[in-house]
Design an enzyme around this catalytic site. Sequence first.
Site, PDB file in Angstrom:
ATOM      1  N   ASP A 110       5.316   0.752   8.207  1.00  0.00           N
ATOM      2  CA  ASP A 110       4.509  -0.310   9.018  1.00  0.00           C
ATOM      3  C   ASP A 110       4.810  -0.330  10.496  1.00  0.00           C
ATOM      4  O   ASP A 110       4.418  -1.091  11.225  1.00  0.00           O
ATOM      5  CB  ASP A 110       4.942  -1.525   8.585  1.00  0.00           C
ATOM      6  CG  ASP A 110       4.326  -2.179   7.571  1.00  0.00           C
ATOM      7  OD1 ASP A 110       3.317  -2.334   7.419  1.00  0.00           O
ATOM      8  OD2 ASP A 110       5.082  -2.481   6.572  1.00  0.00           O
ATOM      9  N   HIS A 125      -1.647  -8.472  -0.630  1.00  0.00           N
ATOM     10  CA  HIS A 125      -0.479  -8.460  -0.136  1.00  0.00           C
ATOM     11  C   HIS A 125       0.229  -9.597  -0.648  1.00  0.00           C
ATOM     12  O   HIS A 125       0.405  -9.782  -2.136  1.00  0.00           O
ATOM     13  CB  HIS A 125      -0.419  -8.606   1.495  1.00  0.00           C
ATOM     14  CG  HIS A 125       0.934  -8.437   2.086  1.00  0.00           C
ATOM     15  ND1 HIS A 125       1.403  -9.245   2.734  1.00  0.00           N
ATOM     16  CD2 HIS A 125       1.582  -7.381   2.174  1.00  0.00           C
ATOM     17  CE1 HIS A 125       2.757  -8.933   3.336  1.00  0.00           C
ATOM     18  NE2 HIS A 125       2.698  -7.625   2.872  1.00  0.00           N
ATOM     19  N   ASP A 131       8.767   1.784   3.305  1.00  0.00           N
ATOM     20  CA  ASP A 131       8.563   0.622   4.200  1.00  0.00           C
ATOM     21  C   ASP A 131       9.289   0.533   5.313  1.00  0.00           C
ATOM     22  O   ASP A 131       9.698  -0.736   5.738  1.00  0.00           O
ATOM     23  CB  ASP A 131       8.941  -0.482   3.101  1.00  0.00           C
ATOM     24  CG  ASP A 131       8.055  -1.737   3.696  1.00  0.00           C
ATOM     25  OD1 ASP A 131       7.301  -1.524   4.380  1.00  0.00           O
ATOM     26  OD2 ASP A 131       8.299  -2.759   2.981  1.00  0.00           O
ATOM     27  N   GLU A 169      -3.038  -2.453   3.758  1.00  0.00           N
ATOM     28  CA  GLU A 169      -2.023  -3.156   2.740  1.00  0.00           C
ATOM     29  C   GLU A 169      -2.826  -4.489   2.510  1.00  0.00           C
ATOM     30  O   GLU A 169      -2.428  -5.480   3.360  1.00  0.00           O
ATOM     31  CB  GLU A 169      -0.741  -3.137   3.494  1.00  0.00           C
ATOM     32  CG  GLU A 169       0.308  -4.030   2.543  1.00  0.00           C
ATOM     33  CD  GLU A 169       1.546  -3.896   3.202  1.00  0.00           C
ATOM     34  OE1 GLU A 169       2.632  -4.239   2.391  1.00  0.00           O
ATOM     35  OE2 GLU A 169       1.872  -3.795   4.322  1.00  0.00           O
ATOM     36  N   HIS A 178       4.185   4.463   2.571  1.00  0.00           N
ATOM     37  CA  HIS A 178       4.296   3.291   3.447  1.00  0.00           C
ATOM     38  C   HIS A 178       5.106   3.370   4.562  1.00  0.00           C
ATOM     39  O   HIS A 178       6.396   3.023   4.592  1.00  0.00           O
ATOM     40  CB  HIS A 178       4.448   2.189   2.407  1.00  0.00           C
ATOM     41  CG  HIS A 178       3.876   0.850   3.038  1.00  0.00           C
ATOM     42  ND1 HIS A 178       2.492   0.561   2.836  1.00  0.00           N
ATOM     43  CD2 HIS A 178       4.402  -0.082   3.646  1.00  0.00           C
ATOM     44  CE1 HIS A 178       2.307  -0.834   3.562  1.00  0.00           C
ATOM     45  NE2 HIS A 178       3.459  -1.161   3.914  1.00  0.00           N
ATOM     46  N   HIS A 219       2.501  -4.875  -4.746  1.00  0.00           N
ATOM     47  CA  HIS A 219       2.270  -6.176  -4.372  1.00  0.00           C
ATOM     48  C   HIS A 219       1.658  -6.956  -5.136  1.00  0.00           C
ATOM     49  O   HIS A 219       1.457  -8.149  -5.061  1.00  0.00           O
ATOM     50  CB  HIS A 219       1.436  -6.398  -2.811  1.00  0.00           C
ATOM     51  CG  HIS A 219       2.597  -6.199  -1.777  1.00  0.00           C
ATOM     52  ND1 HIS A 219       3.657  -7.256  -1.563  1.00  0.00           N
ATOM     53  CD2 HIS A 219       2.601  -5.146  -0.798  1.00  0.00           C
ATOM     54  CE1 HIS A 219       4.081  -6.703  -0.040  1.00  0.00           C
ATOM     55  NE2 HIS A 219       3.965  -5.555   0.033  1.00  0.00           N
ATOM     56  N   HIS A 250       4.866   1.524  -2.089  1.00  0.00           N
ATOM     57  CA  HIS A 250       6.257   1.056  -1.954  1.00  0.00           C
ATOM     58  C   HIS A 250       6.697   0.241  -3.118  1.00  0.00           C
ATOM     59  O   HIS A 250       6.850  -1.185  -2.688  1.00  0.00           O
ATOM     60  CB  HIS A 250       6.184   0.643  -0.630  1.00  0.00           C
ATOM     61  CG  HIS A 250       5.350  -0.505  -0.305  1.00  0.00           C
ATOM     62  ND1 HIS A 250       4.066  -0.681  -0.276  1.00  0.00           N
ATOM     63  CD2 HIS A 250       5.725  -1.751   0.686  1.00  0.00           C
ATOM     64  CE1 HIS A 250       3.603  -1.607   0.258  1.00  0.00           C
ATOM     65  NE2 HIS A 250       4.683  -2.568   0.750  1.00  0.00           N
TER      66      HIS A 250
END
Length: 380
Positions: A24, A154, A324, A127, A22, A195, A216
């Site tokens: 971003d 999420h 992350d 995600e 993961h 999540h 993650h």
Amino acid sequence: MTTELLDQARALLRDTPVVDGHNDLPWAMRCQAGYDLDAVDLAGDQSERLHTDLARLRAGGVGGQFWSVYVRTDYTGDQAVSGTLEQIDFVRTLTERYPDQLRLALTADDMETARAEGRIASLMGAEGGHSINSSLATLRSLQRLGVRYMTLTHNDNLPWADSATDEPVLGGLSEFGEEVVREMNRIGMLVDLSHVSADTMRHAMRVTSAPVIFSHSSARGVCDHPRNIPDDVLAALPGNGGVAMVTFVPKFILPAAVAWTAAADENMRAHGFHALDTTPEAMARHRVFEAANPRPRASASTVADHLDHMRELAGIDHLGIGGDFDGTAFVPDGLDDVAGYPNLIAELLRRNWSQADLAKLTWHNAVRVLRDAEAVAAKG
């Protein structure tokens, strides 16, 4: 960390590089530059504004990256779908812009080909199930565009799945949520349980016929945060065949950072920023807060504590890494950006993790879980 251990770590990563679950960067590029790779050229040093650029990926020994095609949960309905499509478009543009460094990967075989070519396998993960707007047709379309996992939620509940950081409504999945999981199995998309609530984790693992991932997440037995994986779920993971990818986010790995980060997030909201904003302006506001309220510091050793616990419960065949980066304002010391993975591997070597076990952690488990999901889909 000794030079000898770091040299050993780097040598190991040359053979079996990190597959990170993961990152971003796509969202950071959306917010900071409107996806403009001329304005923010990732072939150059972007350490002043991002955790990620190509040179640091190389320095960190990264050989595979699941790029998150995330949109915030205040993007709803068609806006969430179109935002996700824009994220996918950016990842494809990214791989086309730097073809000597990156290779779009859709299969486990593609990952191995990229490694043999010396390129970084670039995969995509969506995600949050808000990205499909409760539409199985949209789910299938994302898969055809190259998305290879979807995180079921999420930070907020969906009509069909409870999130870890919202008040439970369903106690797991709705009937449609079960359909989503089965359809993901059928089309070869990994079910990602980061999540989601603990009950959603358990429910999805009962329903799925393919291995799951946690792209993650860390261990709740080490840091009692709802985003982490409970011990019973970790212990059930070998029976499913899935992989839990430890994250580096301090508030998920260091108990002392939980309350501090909540206060930092509230400070951001009070000044008109989203709590997940990592733009330079937002980070400047964070630095003002941190100067007055010193931050508890996590480290590579903190992450290793989680991996030791996760290995004890789930076994080495079910662990991976999902840092992350560029999705968090704060990172552990020694894991400051994507160049930092050798520091974690060196710490695990210091703790007598074998090279064979580390090779599973960094590369083999992630490739295997995608291959297993492909095999389930091939059976129909």
